[in-house]
Design an enzyme around this catalytic site. Structure first.
Site, mmCIF file in Angstrom:
data_model
loop_
_atom_site.group_PDB
_atom_site.id
_atom_site.type_symbol
_atom_site.label_atom_id
_atom_site.label_comp_id
_atom_site.label_asym_id
_atom_site.label_seq_id
_atom_site.Cartn_x
_atom_site.Cartn_y
_atom_site.Cartn_z
ATOM 1 N N PHE A 181 28.414 44.403 33.098
ATOM 2 C CA PHE A 181 28.912 43.430 34.086
ATOM 3 C C PHE A 181 27.958 42.260 34.281
ATOM 4 C CE2 PHE A 181 30.486 47.612 35.542
ATOM 5 C CZ PHE A 181 31.843 47.369 35.676
ATOM 6 N N TYR A 189 31.322 28.731 31.476
ATOM 7 C CA TYR A 189 31.454 30.152 31.845
ATOM 8 C C TYR A 189 32.499 30.829 30.964
ATOM 9 C CZ TYR A 189 33.039 34.275 34.321
ATOM 10 O OH TYR A 189 33.446 35.558 34.614
ATOM 11 N N ASP A 222 15.567 42.612 33.388
ATOM 12 C CA ASP A 222 16.395 41.484 32.959
ATOM 13 C C ASP A 222 16.778 41.698 31.488
ATOM 14 O OD1 ASP A 222 17.082 38.807 31.922
ATOM 15 O OD2 ASP A 222 16.373 38.127 33.888
ATOM 16 N N ASN A 233 41.875 37.505 39.465
ATOM 17 C CA ASN A 233 41.060 37.302 40.687
ATOM 18 C C ASN A 233 40.748 38.631 41.369
ATOM 19 O OD1 ASN A 233 42.344 34.665 40.036
ATOM 20 N ND2 ASN A 233 41.127 34.036 41.784
ATOM 21 N N ARG A 291 47.355 32.450 42.295
ATOM 22 C CA ARG A 291 46.452 33.329 41.561
ATOM 23 C C ARG A 291 46.966 34.767 41.620
ATOM 24 N NH1 ARG A 291 45.146 29.224 40.110
ATOM 25 N NH2 ARG A 291 43.119 28.187 40.032
ATOM 26 N N TYR A 332 28.641 42.895 42.823
ATOM 27 C CA TYR A 332 29.873 43.269 43.542
ATOM 28 C C TYR A 332 30.719 44.263 42.736
ATOM 29 C CZ TYR A 332 34.786 42.433 44.951
ATOM 30 O OH TYR A 332 36.100 42.571 45.299
ATOM 31 N N ILE A 333 31.084 43.890 41.533
ATOM 32 C CA ILE A 333 31.991 44.753 40.765
ATOM 33 C C ILE A 333 31.223 45.947 40.182
ATOM 34 C CG2 ILE A 333 33.602 44.798 38.813
ATOM 35 C CD1 ILE A 333 34.157 41.807 39.406
ATOM 36 N N GLY A 387 38.913 21.403 37.752
ATOM 37 C CA GLY A 387 39.047 22.508 36.807
ATOM 38 C C GLY A 387 39.971 23.631 37.237
#
Ligand code: UDP
Length: 329
Positions: free
Chosen positions: A72, A140, A50, A169, A220, A10-11, A283
């Site tokens: 990314f 993460y 990879d 976000n 957020r 996505y980014i 979380g």
């Protein structure tokens, strides 16, 4: 060549497009585990590789003159990382070890990479500054913090300069509507809310309305993907100018509640979007808002699309044109 690692995501796919539009030569490395080939601009040279496969990854460096890297590639789901920590350390941390090995071997001295607000954990104060305490509450966040530390030591030993960008976000889509967010398993609020007017889900679930916030739902800091990539390009220029390694927060400095986001989506789509209240998600901190004053001061960066209506409108433009994401493209 600028090598974009994770350029089919996505980014990353937004970065590839914007770098090419700015006249850069771009190579993309992606294993297509979560990315989409159709998201990669055809002007870029694509490698289905990879990062953990050191030999295949090395061939990208031996075949090209890599000038800088924007990284990314990562697994990025907080909840999944709690149940599958080893996957996160292997992909995110061991992957970054290979990036460093090859940078050192091929003399590549500049890298801009994605970090996250999740390195802070439950913040003690908002807005959050870069020197706030880092106490991640998930593998993460921990994996990204470990990456930052590895790069710091590699800078000291090998002069590899880095900029780490701690995202808040990220949402929205390129204004063309040609690329956007398309995750196999969607967990993010804005794309999930928009699945209701798309007819893919009947309602949105609000995870908790008993937080100590104005309407009880989590707050957020939403940042448009186009502004986010603009910061990456400025970070690269900053390193090219010879500045040293830095860490920056990237957010708009404004907070919006889950209920406010749903209301904006109702306005943008004209759909009633039914919402139901459920238990808190494990979380989730109640409020995350960035101070991006450092990025403004050192990179001259200021978000341009920082009203949430534009963010939701651009996301809606992409999703309504591509209700099935990249499937069939
Ligand atoms: N959220 C929600 N319902 C959903 C998905 C998310 O209420 O179906 C809430 C979530 O609890 C958080 C906010 O929306 O407070 C943003 O969540 P997201 O997963 O988009 O990003 P995060 O802040 O976890 O990185």
């Amino acid at each position: 060549m600028i090598l974009v690692l994770g350029g089919a995501g996505y980014i990353g796919s937004h970065a590839v497009k914007m770098l090419l539009d700015a006249g850069e030569t771009v190579g993309v490395v992606d294993n297509l585990e979560t990315g989409h080939l159709a998201a990669v601009d055809t002007r870029a040279k694509f490698y289905n590789v990879d990062l953990r496969d050191l030999n295949a990854f090395e061939s990208v460096f031996s075949e090209n003159e890599v000038e800088s890297i924007i990284h990314f590639s990562a697994n990025s789901l907080v909840g999944e990382s709690v149940s599958l920590p080893i996957k996160y350390f292997e992909n995110n941390v061991a992957g970054a070890v290979n990036v460093l090995k090859l940078m050192e071997k091929y003399g590549v001295k500049r890298i801009v990479f994605s970090s996250t607000a999740a390195v802070y954990g439950e913040p003690k104060q908002v807005p959050i500054l870069e020197d706030s305490e880092t106490l991640p509450t998930s593998p993460y966040g921990e994996s990204k913090l470990m990456m930052e530390k590895m790069f710091k030591w590699a800078d000291l030993a090998h002069g590899i300069r880095f900029v780490s960008l701690r995202y808040f976000n990220v949402a929205g889509a390129d204004q063309s509507g040609d690329i956007g967010e398309a995750h196999g398993v969607e967990t993010h609020l804005i794309p999930l809310v928009l699945q209701v007017p798309l007819g893919k889900r009947k309602e949105i679930t609000i995870f908790g309305d008993d937080y100590p916030t104005k309407d009880g739902t989590c707050i957020r800091d939403y940042i448009h993907v186009t502004d986010l990539i603009d910061a990456h390009m400025r970070a690269l220029d900053y390193l090219r100018q010879g500045h040293g390694s830095e860490i920056f927060n990237l957010g708009s400095g404004d907070g919006f509640s889950v209920k406010e986001i749903i209301d904006v989506a109702r306005k943008v789509t004209g759909h009633e979007i039914p919402a139901v209240i459920a238990a808190r998600r494990a979380g989730d901190p109640s409020t995350l808002i960035a101070s991006s004053e450092k990025a403004e001061r050192l990179l001259g960066w200021k978000p341009k699309y920082n009203d949430v209506e534009t963010i939701v409108k651009d996301a809606w433009n992409w999703h309504s044109k591509h209700p099935n994401g990249f499937v069939g493209l």
